[in-house]
Design a protein around this motif. Structure first.
Motif, PDB file in Angstrom:
ATOM      1  N   LYS A  31     -12.703 -16.673  21.588  1.00 51.01           N
ATOM      2  CA  LYS A  31     -14.318 -16.076  22.209  1.00 51.01           C
ATOM      3  C   LYS A  31     -14.768 -15.366  20.425  1.00 51.01           C
ATOM      4  N   ASN A  32     -13.838 -14.643  19.095  1.00 47.92           N
ATOM      5  CA  ASN A  32     -13.287 -14.630  18.364  1.00 47.92           C
ATOM      6  C   ASN A  32     -13.978 -15.546  17.439  1.00 47.92           C
ATOM      7  N   GLU A  33     -13.932 -16.414  17.323  1.00 46.09           N
ATOM      8  CA  GLU A  33     -14.078 -18.335  16.915  1.00 46.09           C
ATOM      9  C   GLU A  33     -15.831 -18.171  17.325  1.00 46.09           C
ATOM     10  N   VAL A  34     -16.250 -18.145  18.563  1.00 40.94           N
ATOM     11  CA  VAL A  34     -17.586 -18.181  18.691  1.00 40.94           C
ATOM     12  C   VAL A  34     -18.966 -17.669  18.468  1.00 40.94           C
ATOM     13  N   GLN A  35     -18.022 -16.237  17.998  1.00 42.01           N
ATOM     14  CA  GLN A  35     -18.833 -15.270  17.600  1.00 42.01           C
ATOM     15  C   GLN A  35     -19.474 -15.102  16.144  1.00 42.01           C
ATOM     16  N   LEU A  36     -17.621 -15.643  15.763  1.00 35.49           N
ATOM     17  CA  LEU A  36     -17.994 -15.405  14.109  1.00 35.49           C
ATOM     18  C   LEU A  36     -19.164 -16.609  13.485  1.00 35.49           C
ATOM     19  N   ILE A  37     -18.370 -18.169  14.358  1.00 36.36           N
ATOM     20  CA  ILE A  37     -18.961 -19.256  13.284  1.00 36.36           C
ATOM     21  C   ILE A  37     -20.650 -19.079  13.911  1.00 36.36           C
ATOM     22  N   ALA A  38     -20.810 -18.728  15.424  1.00 37.04           N
ATOM     23  CA  ALA A  38     -21.873 -18.799  14.792  1.00 37.04           C
ATOM     24  C   ALA A  38     -22.948 -17.783  13.761  1.00 37.04           C
ATOM     25  N   LYS A  39     -22.283 -17.378  12.902  1.00 36.78           N
ATOM     26  CA  LYS A  39     -22.991 -16.150  12.051  1.00 36.78           C
ATOM     27  C   LYS A  39     -22.890 -17.286  10.867  1.00 36.78           C
ATOM     28  N   LEU A  40     -22.183 -17.618  10.634  1.00 34.18           N
ATOM     29  CA  LEU A  40     -21.711 -18.562   9.287  1.00 34.18           C
ATOM     30  C   LEU A  40     -22.529 -20.033   9.443  1.00 34.18           C
ATOM     31  N   GLN A  41     -23.224 -19.856   8.185  1.00 32.51           N
ATOM     32  CA  GLN A  41     -23.415 -21.195   7.733  1.00 32.51           C
ATOM     33  C   GLN A  41     -23.846 -21.436   6.068  1.00 32.51           C
ATOM     34  N   HIS A  42     -22.883 -22.632   5.880  1.00 33.66           N
ATOM     35  CA  HIS A  42     -22.653 -22.921   4.647  1.00 33.66           C
ATOM     36  C   HIS A  42     -21.790 -24.609   4.423  1.00 33.66           C
ATOM     37  N   THR A  43     -22.078 -25.485   3.227  1.00 34.58           N
ATOM     38  CA  THR A  43     -22.226 -26.722   3.362  1.00 34.58           C
ATOM     39  C   THR A  43     -20.232 -27.299   3.140  1.00 34.58           C
ATOM     40  N   ASN A  44     -20.050 -25.738   3.247  1.00 34.16           N
ATOM     41  CA  ASN A  44     -18.417 -25.682   3.041  1.00 34.16           C
ATOM     42  C   ASN A  44     -17.522 -25.142   4.016  1.00 34.16           C
ATOM     43  N   LEU A  45     -17.809 -25.174   5.463  1.00 36.10           N
ATOM     44  CA  LEU A  45     -17.651 -25.021   6.431  1.00 36.10           C
ATOM     45  C   LEU A  45     -17.771 -25.709   7.451  1.00 36.10           C
ATOM     46  N   VAL A  46     -17.037 -25.367   8.247  1.00 34.02           N
ATOM     47  CA  VAL A  46     -17.280 -26.992   9.885  1.00 34.02           C
ATOM     48  C   VAL A  46     -18.458 -26.681  10.409  1.00 34.02           C
ATOM     49  N   ARG A  47     -19.693 -26.927  11.065  1.00 31.89           N
ATOM     50  CA  ARG A  47     -20.253 -26.601  11.966  1.00 31.89           C
ATOM     51  C   ARG A  47     -20.039 -26.372  13.489  1.00 31.89           C
ATOM     52  N   LEU A  48     -20.157 -25.271  13.826  1.00 30.17           N
ATOM     53  CA  LEU A  48     -20.214 -25.099  15.185  1.00 30.17           C
ATOM     54  C   LEU A  48     -21.434 -25.779  15.697  1.00 30.17           C
ATOM     55  N   LEU A  49     -21.538 -26.305  16.537  1.00 25.78           N
ATOM     56  CA  LEU A  49     -22.654 -27.108  17.798  1.00 25.78           C
ATOM     57  C   LEU A  49     -22.953 -26.472  18.799  1.00 25.78           C
ATOM     58  N   GLY A  50     -21.681 -26.174  19.598  1.00 22.44           N
ATOM     59  CA  GLY A  50     -21.873 -24.691  21.281  1.00 22.44           C
ATOM     60  C   GLY A  50     -20.576 -24.788  21.203  1.00 22.44           C
ATOM     61  N   CYS A  51     -20.635 -24.209  22.659  1.00 20.82           N
ATOM     62  CA  CYS A  51     -19.758 -24.386  23.671  1.00 20.82           C
ATOM     63  C   CYS A  51     -19.697 -24.276  24.533  1.00 20.82           C
ATOM     64  N   CYS A  52     -18.057 -24.118  25.530  1.00 22.01           N
ATOM     65  CA  CYS A  52     -19.038 -24.681  27.153  1.00 22.01           C
ATOM     66  C   CYS A  52     -17.513 -23.125  27.838  1.00 22.01           C
TER      67      CYS A  52
ATOM     68  N   HIS B 177     -20.783 -13.591   0.169  1.00 18.74           N
ATOM     69  CA  HIS B 177     -22.004 -14.184  -0.204  1.00 18.74           C
ATOM     70  C   HIS B 177     -23.036 -13.984   1.592  1.00 18.74           C
ATOM     71  N   SER B 178     -21.573 -14.195   2.676  1.00 19.31           N
ATOM     72  CA  SER B 178     -22.441 -14.614   3.921  1.00 19.31           C
ATOM     73  C   SER B 178     -22.335 -13.316   4.796  1.00 19.31           C
ATOM     74  N   ARG B 179     -23.637 -12.918   5.826  1.00 22.48           N
ATOM     75  CA  ARG B 179     -24.025 -11.592   6.107  1.00 22.48           C
ATOM     76  C   ARG B 179     -22.832 -11.103   6.855  1.00 22.48           C
ATOM     77  N   LEU B 180     -21.870 -11.370   6.700  1.00 22.82           N
ATOM     78  CA  LEU B 180     -20.346 -10.694   7.472  1.00 22.82           C
ATOM     79  C   LEU B 180     -19.374 -11.161   6.530  1.00 22.82           C
ATOM     80  N   ARG B 181     -18.360  -9.914   5.987  1.00 15.19           N
ATOM     81  CA  ARG B 181     -16.935 -10.432   5.412  1.00 15.19           C
ATOM     82  C   ARG B 181     -15.989 -10.864   6.019  1.00 15.19           C
ATOM     83  N   VAL B 182     -15.606 -12.198   5.462  1.00 16.20           N
ATOM     84  CA  VAL B 182     -15.508 -12.861   6.873  1.00 16.20           C
ATOM     85  C   VAL B 182     -13.337 -12.915   5.762  1.00 16.20           C
ATOM     86  N   ILE B 183     -12.056 -12.904   6.485  1.00 15.30           N
ATOM     87  CA  ILE B 183     -10.492 -13.338   6.340  1.00 15.30           C
ATOM     88  C   ILE B 183     -10.291 -14.260   7.163  1.00 15.30           C
TER      89      ILE B 183
END
Length: 642
Positions: free
Chosen positions: A390-411, A464-470
């Motif tokens: 759940k953490n990964e879904v909610q987090l990656i959906a808000k992150l967009q950067h060329t050096n981050l893997v892109r989440l397309l969706g979930c089930c 630089h993201s909308r959230l500060r992520v560790i």
């Protein structure tokens, strides 16, 4: 009933430029020359943006590790760019004089509204009513009293609210500039009323309406015996007055006939008598139609419930249901059916299995339209892993950067919890650098580019993201490579989200990968940006040397890669540390600087490690002087860190 209403006869209520109509100063700090310099730089940024963008709503920030400053300004939509820019410059000129060493400053001038804060001024509906600038015009001596009949105070106040509501709707939903003006023609003997509503351009229409409605409600009851009022929040503002304070014609005109006096009584009902025959037939007809509709609705509800029950499509817990609906509302993610993913992977066959992650296997799949995807399937017995999922879904959906893997969706269907990512053909970094044959494919320039790309991805997460992520689990197997060997940080199951003011956190449940963990995290559960920097330092050393830190056994006096690198560095034999497959082609100065930076990142004390910003700056410069590193963490131990 006779009521006295105040009427303005041609006066200008606003003070001269340089004297704010209203101001708020909060959060005192000791004198700081860096902060003052950043304040002046922010003034230049906003004034320049006001002149160049043509939106009258510039925003920007100036940030160092010690003094981040964010600023946003709004100038009324009919203000020319030069006047807007000049007003912003005046506001910053007055800021230090009026507020002194205050970190949170808000000014209302005739031509602009300026907000300055050490907190990021991103829209937050919970804080709309915080830091409101309220200017009420009640003091002009040229007021004339006029007797008005037939209307109550409540009716006039109520219709001012109607005017502001109509103007707010116009700004939110019918203006690309989020700006609208209005005029209300009340009646003979009553003054015309003029209004203005404005929102920040980056607000969505619904957020703009919500913001204006909130501050309009905050002013409720404050309209009586006032000539005008201007209420300004951080993200929106409105104003009304009995004289026209804007140029051109209003975008919304409202007449007295268009509004309703809130105190007007409704017409009295007619006499109650025996229903006529026609009325009886009408009542029977309505009763029959209503009953039929209720029966049809009940049947449809039962039919839908039965179909869902038969197909066993239901959520198994309250948390699961919240997750599914959260995904369903997001425009950034696609919600997949389990059958789609089963077909895409040939029923999750071993031939399509890419590897085994911490929370389950990863498969390669292909959608009907030909798009290749990577599918991470949470192991059904891993109850502990659902929180991470759940953490990964909610987090990656808000992150967009060329050096981050892109989440397309979930089930999330029954017991199945699945993440769908973009497919990266070259798998992960460990697949190359730790393989004696494949490591030769990564020559020095590619390794340097990978190091710099990972640093850019970390900088985005930390700053630089909308959230500060560790991230908390940065390692070679979590760095994926695309077809051109560009790195992408993946696996955010252990990541933690911070507010802009937090710098570290603490956990009793230590999770991650030994060999990459900072000592303060491994021993005390303390994690911060600097613990990610430590992991990045280990990763740099592995990329340069080609061996894992946790499995390094060369030289009996040093049990890990960090100690071996430190020993060679102190003896000025650092070239022996470089992977043999790249030592002949590598740039000596670049390689030496990368080892130096890596050793700075793996310092034992977190305060001795550089920030992510500093790491990126050091990697991108060939001339910046680098500090001499101290001994790294886990240095001089006789066994493996635990």
């Amino acid at each position: 009933m006779f009521i006295v209403l105040l009427l303005i006869l041609g006066f200008e209520p606003f003070a001269a430029a340089g004297d704010p109509l209203e101001q708020i100063c909060n959060t005192s700090i000791p004198y700081n020359s860096t902060y003052q310099a950043n304040l002046e730089l922010l003034s230049t940024v906003l004034s320049r943006n006001a002149s160049s963008t043509g939106t009258n709503q510039p925003k920007g920030f100036v940030r160092t590790d010690q003094d981040p400053i964010y600023g946003v300004a709004q100038c009324p939509g009919d203000t020319i760019a030069s006047a807007c820019s000049s007003c912003i410059t005046t506001a910053f000129h007055d800021a230090w004089r009026l507020c002194g060493s205050q970190m949170d400053m808000h000014f209302l001038y005739g031509d602009c509204i300026v907000h300055v804060s050490t907190e990021d001024l991103v829209y937050n509906s919970s804080f709309v009513l915080h830091r409101l600038l309220i200017f009420r015009d009640t003091t002009d001596p040229s007021i004339q009293f006029i007797e008005i009949t037939n209307f109550t105070d409540a009716s006039i106040d109520g219709n001012i609210k109607v005017l502001l509501q109509e103007t707010a709707k116009q700004a939110a939903y019918n203006s690309t500039m989020m700006y609208a003006t209005g005029r209300l023609d009340l009646s003979e003997g009553l003054p015309l009323l003029y209004s203005m509503a404005q929102c920040n351009l980056d607000l969505r229409p619904n957020d703009c309406w919500d913001c204006l409605d909130n501050i309009r409600s905050a002013a409720r009851g404050s309209f009586h015996e006032q000539h005008g009022e201007w209420i300004a929040g951080v993200w929106c503002n409105f104003r009304y007055s009995t004289y026209q304070f804007y140029n051109d014609q209003p975008t919304k005109k409202t007449g007295w006939s268009d509004v309703v006096d809130p105190t007007t009584n409704m017409p009295a009902p007619g006499p109650v008598g025996v229903p006529r025959q026609k009325d009886k037939r009408h009542i029977i007809k309505v009763w029959i139609i209503t009953t039929a509709m209720l029966l049809l609705a009940s049947f449809l509800c039962f039919f839908v419930w039965f179909k869902l029950f038969k197909r066993n499509i239901k959520v198994s817990s309250q948390e699961d249901e919240e997750l599914v609906w959260g995904i369903g509302r997001s425009s950034e993610l696609k919600l997949f059916n389990f059958s789609q993913l089963s077909d895409a992977t040939s029923n999750f066959s071993d031939e399509n299995k890419l590897g085994q992650g911490g929370f389950g296997p990863v498969y390669k799949g292909q959608l009907p339209e030909g798009l290749e995807i990577a599918i991470k399937r949470l192991a059904s017995q891993s109850g502990q892993g659902f929180t991470e999922f759940k953490n990964e879904v909610q987090l990656i959906a808000k992150l967009q950067h060329t050096n981050l893997v892109r989440l397309l969706g979930c089930c999330s269907q029954g017991e199945e919890k699945i993440l769908i990512y973009e497919y990266l053909a070259n798998k992960s970094l460990d697949f190359f650098i730790f393989d004696e044959t494949k490591k030769a494919l990564l020559e020095w320039n590619k390794r340097k580019a990978i190091i710099e790309g990972i640093a850019q991805g970390l900088l985005y997460l930390h700053k630089h993201s909308r959230l500060r992520v560790i991230h908390r689990d940065l390692k070679a197997s979590n760095i994926l490579l695309d077809i051109e060997m560009n790195p992408k940080i993946s696996d955010f199951g252990l990541a933690k989200i911070f507010s802009s003011n937090d710098t570290e956190g603490n956990t009793k449940r230590i999770a991650g990968t030994y060999g990459y963990m900072a000592p303060e995290y491994a021993s005390e559960g303390l994690f911060s940006i600097k613990s990610d920097v430590f992991s990045f330092g280990v990763l740099i050393l592995e990329i340069i040397n080609g061996k894992r830190n946790s499995c390094f056994h060369q030289n009996g006096d040093f049990f890990n890669l960090l100690g071996y690198a430190w020993k060679l560095w102190k003896e000025e034999r650092w070239l022996e540390f470089v992977d043999e497959s790249i030592v002949s082609e590598s740039d000596m100065l670049e390689t030496m600087r990368c080892i130096n930076i890596a050793l700075l990142c793996v310092q034992e004390n977190a305060v001795d490690r550089p920030s992510t910003t500093s790491v990126v700056a050091m990697l991108s410069s060939e001339t910046m002087a680098l500090p001499e590193p101290k001994h790294p963490a886990y240095f001089g131990y006789g066994g493996r860190a635990t």
